[in-house]
Design a protein around this motif. Sequence first.
Motif, PDB file in Angstrom:
ATOM      1  N   ALA A  59      37.633  41.381  73.234  1.00 53.00           N
ATOM      2  CA  ALA A  59      39.010  41.393  72.746  1.00 53.00           C
ATOM      3  C   ALA A  59      39.355  39.986  72.286  1.00 53.00           C
ATOM      4  CB  ALA A  59      39.975  41.857  73.830  1.00 53.00           C
ATOM      5  N   LEU A  60      40.232  39.909  71.290  1.00 51.48           N
ATOM      6  CA  LEU A  60      40.548  38.628  70.669  1.00 51.48           C
ATOM      7  C   LEU A  60      42.039  38.365  70.700  1.00 51.48           C
ATOM      8  CD1 LEU A  60      38.149  39.534  67.882  1.00 51.48           C
ATOM      9  CD2 LEU A  60      37.894  37.353  69.049  1.00 51.48           C
ATOM     10  N   GLY A  61      42.384  37.079  70.852  1.00 50.16           N
ATOM     11  CA  GLY A  61      43.773  36.663  70.861  1.00 50.16           C
ATOM     12  C   GLY A  61      44.234  36.250  69.477  1.00 50.16           C
ATOM     13  N   PRO A  62      45.452  35.720  69.375  1.00 53.49           N
ATOM     14  CA  PRO A  62      46.011  35.341  68.082  1.00 53.49           C
ATOM     15  C   PRO A  62      45.484  34.005  67.591  1.00 53.49           C
ATOM     16  CG  PRO A  62      47.543  34.763  69.808  1.00 53.49           C
ATOM     17  CD  PRO A  62      46.408  35.489  70.485  1.00 53.49           C
ATOM     18  N   LEU A  63      45.510  33.793  66.277  1.00 48.56           N
ATOM     19  CA  LEU A  63      45.218  32.489  65.709  1.00 48.56           C
ATOM     20  C   LEU A  63      46.495  31.656  65.782  1.00 48.56           C
ATOM     21  CD1 LEU A  63      42.950  30.878  64.268  1.00 48.56           C
ATOM     22  CD2 LEU A  63      44.008  31.568  62.105  1.00 48.56           C
ATOM     23  N   VAL A  64      46.382  30.449  66.328  1.00 49.91           N
ATOM     24  CA  VAL A  64      47.530  29.585  66.591  1.00 49.91           C
ATOM     25  C   VAL A  64      47.304  28.235  65.926  1.00 49.91           C
ATOM     26  CG1 VAL A  64      48.815  28.405  68.440  1.00 49.91           C
ATOM     27  CG2 VAL A  64      47.995  30.743  68.787  1.00 49.91           C
ATOM     28  N   GLU A  65      48.368  27.653  65.376  1.00 47.44           N
ATOM     29  CA  GLU A  65      48.285  26.329  64.747  1.00 47.44           C
ATOM     30  C   GLU A  65      48.793  25.263  65.710  1.00 47.44           C
ATOM     31  OE1 GLU A  65      49.592  23.984  60.629  1.00 47.44           O
ATOM     32  OE2 GLU A  65      49.847  26.158  60.814  1.00 47.44           O
ATOM     33  N   ASN A  66      48.062  24.144  65.792  1.00 47.41           N
ATOM     34  CA  ASN A  66      48.346  23.113  66.792  1.00 47.41           C
ATOM     35  C   ASN A  66      48.564  21.743  66.167  1.00 47.41           C
ATOM     36  OD1 ASN A  66      47.754  25.035  68.917  1.00 47.41           O
ATOM     37  ND2 ASN A  66      45.598  24.750  68.397  1.00 47.41           N
ATOM     38  N   VAL A  67      49.444  20.971  66.797  1.00 42.94           N
ATOM     39  CA  VAL A  67      49.668  19.579  66.423  1.00 42.94           C
ATOM     40  C   VAL A  67      49.543  18.730  67.683  1.00 42.94           C
ATOM     41  CG1 VAL A  67      51.323  17.900  65.527  1.00 42.94           C
ATOM     42  CG2 VAL A  67      51.191  20.176  64.494  1.00 42.94           C
ATOM     43  N   HIS A  68      48.757  17.661  67.599  1.00 43.72           N
ATOM     44  CA  HIS A  68      48.546  16.772  68.742  1.00 43.72           C
ATOM     45  C   HIS A  68      49.310  15.463  68.575  1.00 43.72           C
ATOM     46  CE1 HIS A  68      45.182  19.574  69.239  1.00 43.72           C
ATOM     47  NE2 HIS A  68      45.095  19.165  70.484  1.00 43.72           N
ATOM     48  N   ARG A  69      49.629  14.868  69.704  1.00 43.96           N
ATOM     49  CA  ARG A  69      50.253  13.550  69.725  1.00 43.96           C
ATOM     50  C   ARG A  69      49.533  12.713  70.782  1.00 43.96           C
ATOM     51  NH1 ARG A  69      56.470  12.910  71.493  1.00 43.96           N
ATOM     52  NH2 ARG A  69      56.898  13.851  69.457  1.00 43.96           N
ATOM     53  N   HIS A  70      48.985  11.569  70.366  1.00 45.88           N
ATOM     54  CA  HIS A  70      48.239  10.684  71.281  1.00 45.88           C
ATOM     55  C   HIS A  70      47.130  11.441  72.014  1.00 45.88           C
ATOM     56  CE1 HIS A  70      51.435   7.933  70.350  1.00 45.88           C
ATOM     57  NE2 HIS A  70      52.343   8.599  71.040  1.00 45.88           N
ATOM     58  N   GLY A  71      46.463  12.357  71.301  1.00 49.68           N
ATOM     59  CA  GLY A  71      45.339  13.070  71.893  1.00 49.68           C
ATOM     60  C   GLY A  71      45.725  14.227  72.786  1.00 49.68           C
ATOM     61  N   ILE A  72      47.034  14.485  72.976  1.00 51.25           N
ATOM     62  CA  ILE A  72      47.509  15.581  73.819  1.00 51.25           C
ATOM     63  C   ILE A  72      48.246  16.584  72.941  1.00 51.25           C
ATOM     64  CG2 ILE A  72      48.981  16.215  75.773  1.00 51.25           C
ATOM     65  CD1 ILE A  72      48.585  13.432  76.896  1.00 51.25           C
ATOM     66  N   LEU A  73      48.017  17.865  73.186  1.00 50.39           N
ATOM     67  CA  LEU A  73      48.689  18.890  72.397  1.00 50.39           C
ATOM     68  C   LEU A  73      50.202  18.736  72.517  1.00 50.39           C
ATOM     69  CD1 LEU A  73      48.321  21.480  70.678  1.00 50.39           C
ATOM     70  CD2 LEU A  73      48.495  22.771  72.818  1.00 50.39           C
ATOM     71  N   ARG A  74      50.892  18.707  71.374  1.00 54.06           N
ATOM     72  CA  ARG A  74      52.346  18.614  71.350  1.00 54.06           C
ATOM     73  C   ARG A  74      52.970  19.971  71.088  1.00 54.06           C
ATOM     74  NH1 ARG A  74      57.211  16.413  72.904  1.00 54.06           N
ATOM     75  NH2 ARG A  74      58.730  16.501  71.224  1.00 54.06           N
ATOM     76  N   THR A  75      52.580  20.625  69.975  1.00 53.66           N
ATOM     77  CA  THR A  75      53.164  21.916  69.641  1.00 53.66           C
ATOM     78  C   THR A  75      52.093  22.909  69.215  1.00 53.66           C
ATOM     79  OG1 THR A  75      53.525  21.335  67.309  1.00 53.66           O
ATOM     80  CG2 THR A  75      55.320  20.868  68.844  1.00 53.66           C
ATOM     81  N   SER A  76      52.367  24.173  69.489  1.00 50.62           N
ATOM     82  CA  SER A  76      51.557  25.282  68.991  1.00 50.62           C
ATOM     83  C   SER A  76      52.500  26.291  68.360  1.00 50.62           C
ATOM     84  CB  SER A  76      50.767  25.939  70.123  1.00 50.62           C
ATOM     85  OG  SER A  76      49.815  25.044  70.655  1.00 50.62           O
ATOM     86  N   VAL A  77      52.073  26.903  67.250  1.00 50.80           N
ATOM     87  CA  VAL A  77      52.941  27.816  66.500  1.00 50.80           C
ATOM     88  C   VAL A  77      52.161  29.069  66.112  1.00 50.80           C
ATOM     89  CG1 VAL A  77      54.332  28.117  64.403  1.00 50.80           C
ATOM     90  CG2 VAL A  77      54.332  25.906  65.587  1.00 50.80           C
ATOM     91  N   PHE A  78      52.835  30.218  66.259  1.00 55.47           N
ATOM     92  CA  PHE A  78      52.298  31.497  65.791  1.00 55.47           C
ATOM     93  C   PHE A  78      53.378  32.187  64.976  1.00 55.47           C
ATOM     94  CE2 PHE A  78      52.251  36.080  66.136  1.00 55.47           C
ATOM     95  CZ  PHE A  78      50.972  36.389  65.702  1.00 55.47           C
ATOM     96  N   PRO A  79      53.040  32.721  63.791  1.00 50.19           N
ATOM     97  CA  PRO A  79      51.724  32.674  63.138  1.00 50.19           C
ATOM     98  C   PRO A  79      51.491  31.333  62.467  1.00 50.19           C
ATOM     99  CG  PRO A  79      53.276  33.862  61.766  1.00 50.19           C
ATOM    100  CD  PRO A  79      54.009  33.543  63.028  1.00 50.19           C
ATOM    101  N   PRO A  80      50.225  30.977  62.218  1.00 50.53           N
ATOM    102  CA  PRO A  80      49.920  29.695  61.582  1.00 50.53           C
ATOM    103  C   PRO A  80      50.119  29.749  60.072  1.00 50.53           C
ATOM    104  CG  PRO A  80      47.899  30.899  61.977  1.00 50.53           C
ATOM    105  CD  PRO A  80      49.007  31.737  62.558  1.00 50.53           C
ATOM    106  N   ALA A  81      50.291  28.576  59.474  1.00 48.46           N
ATOM    107  CA  ALA A  81      50.387  28.475  58.011  1.00 48.46           C
ATOM    108  C   ALA A  81      48.985  28.283  57.445  1.00 48.46           C
ATOM    109  CB  ALA A  81      51.291  27.315  57.621  1.00 48.46           C
ATOM    110  N   ALA A  82      48.143  29.273  57.636  1.00 46.73           N
ATOM    111  CA  ALA A  82      46.737  29.193  57.229  1.00 46.73           C
ATOM    112  C   ALA A  82      46.458  30.227  56.137  1.00 46.73           C
ATOM    113  CB  ALA A  82      45.832  29.443  58.429  1.00 46.73           C
TER     114      ALA A  82
END
Length: 374
Positions: free
Chosen positions: A199-222
Amino acid sequence: MSAPAPTLGILGGGQLAQMLALAALPLGVRVTVLEPDPAAPARLCAEHLQAPYTDPAGLERLAACDAVTLEFENVPLPALAALEGRVPVRPGPGVLARSKHRAHEKEALRAAGVGTAPFVVLEQESDLPGALAQVGGQGLLKTSELGYDGKGQVRVSSDADLRAAWAELGRVPCVLEGLVAFERELSLAVARTATGEVALGPLVENVHRHGILRTSVFPPAAPPATEARARELARAVAEGWGLEGLLTLEFFQLAGGELLVNEVAPRVHNSGHLTQDGGGVSQFEAQVRAVLGLPLRDWAPLLPCAMVNVVGVAGPDGQPLHPDWAAIDALAGTRVHLYHKAWRAGRKLGHVNLVAPDEATLQERLVQLEALIP
């Protein structure tokens, strides 16, 4: 008489174990965690065995569970060896050995037909000359083991940088990765049962800050074909590695749409936290189901949603900067998840999920939410 409640053991008792336990309870599953920290977040919702991960008595208790899973990949391998043959451990030692060692992980990804950034394995100082040129002249030097959230890595753009970084990281085995010009970072989780059900989960878009994940968004702009390709790659890794349990792949999406796998986590992932509140099955329930062999299906939010991490941040005077909790609560669609951890600069303390009726509203409210969290 009803059947006894299923039992799940977890190696690790941090916030991921806490959220796994919270997802397991409504399924009738009792959870036990083995974790040396007396302030383990999971102690609040699971039986807490406060002992080292290799403690014989603690491992004996876990071995009495129906199955054992992992909260993080740096579990000592002797702990897994002690459980082998006594209780199913999902993901198993083979998957863990690959994912906790960057060189082994990248080699195993390529063996499964999955692309990665160019890389060179550096095990001794004599491996350094010419290594940077092999990966394109600029790169990231990363320790082969124990690095996460930006730790254990240094950016290098000259041979002198590389020598200095090698010394800074303790002259331990490392992987030198070439820098990749990517358009966005994405992630996708895959779960697989012991019988081979995927089973598979959703595709999520991520933005990092200083090497740590800051935000994740669904659906992604891909691009439209990106999710289908990500699912194909995730399935190839799950089946090629003989996964039992859940793992998350982090991708670089290049300008032409090509996907490269950056890292693999053999567990639920920070970027998947938004599945808690977007409707449908969460990543935590998916891992519990996969590990215990419960019915499993693809999972994804039913509404547009996002996640913003709450990380310990200090002001110019060194004092903690706190989110504006009252304003966060007043913002439509928010839900706060705190980990019950003491403040420390750079430490993940919680996250805030945001759900909206449409993507435009989500983006508008996400800007407002980010302004409220240092």
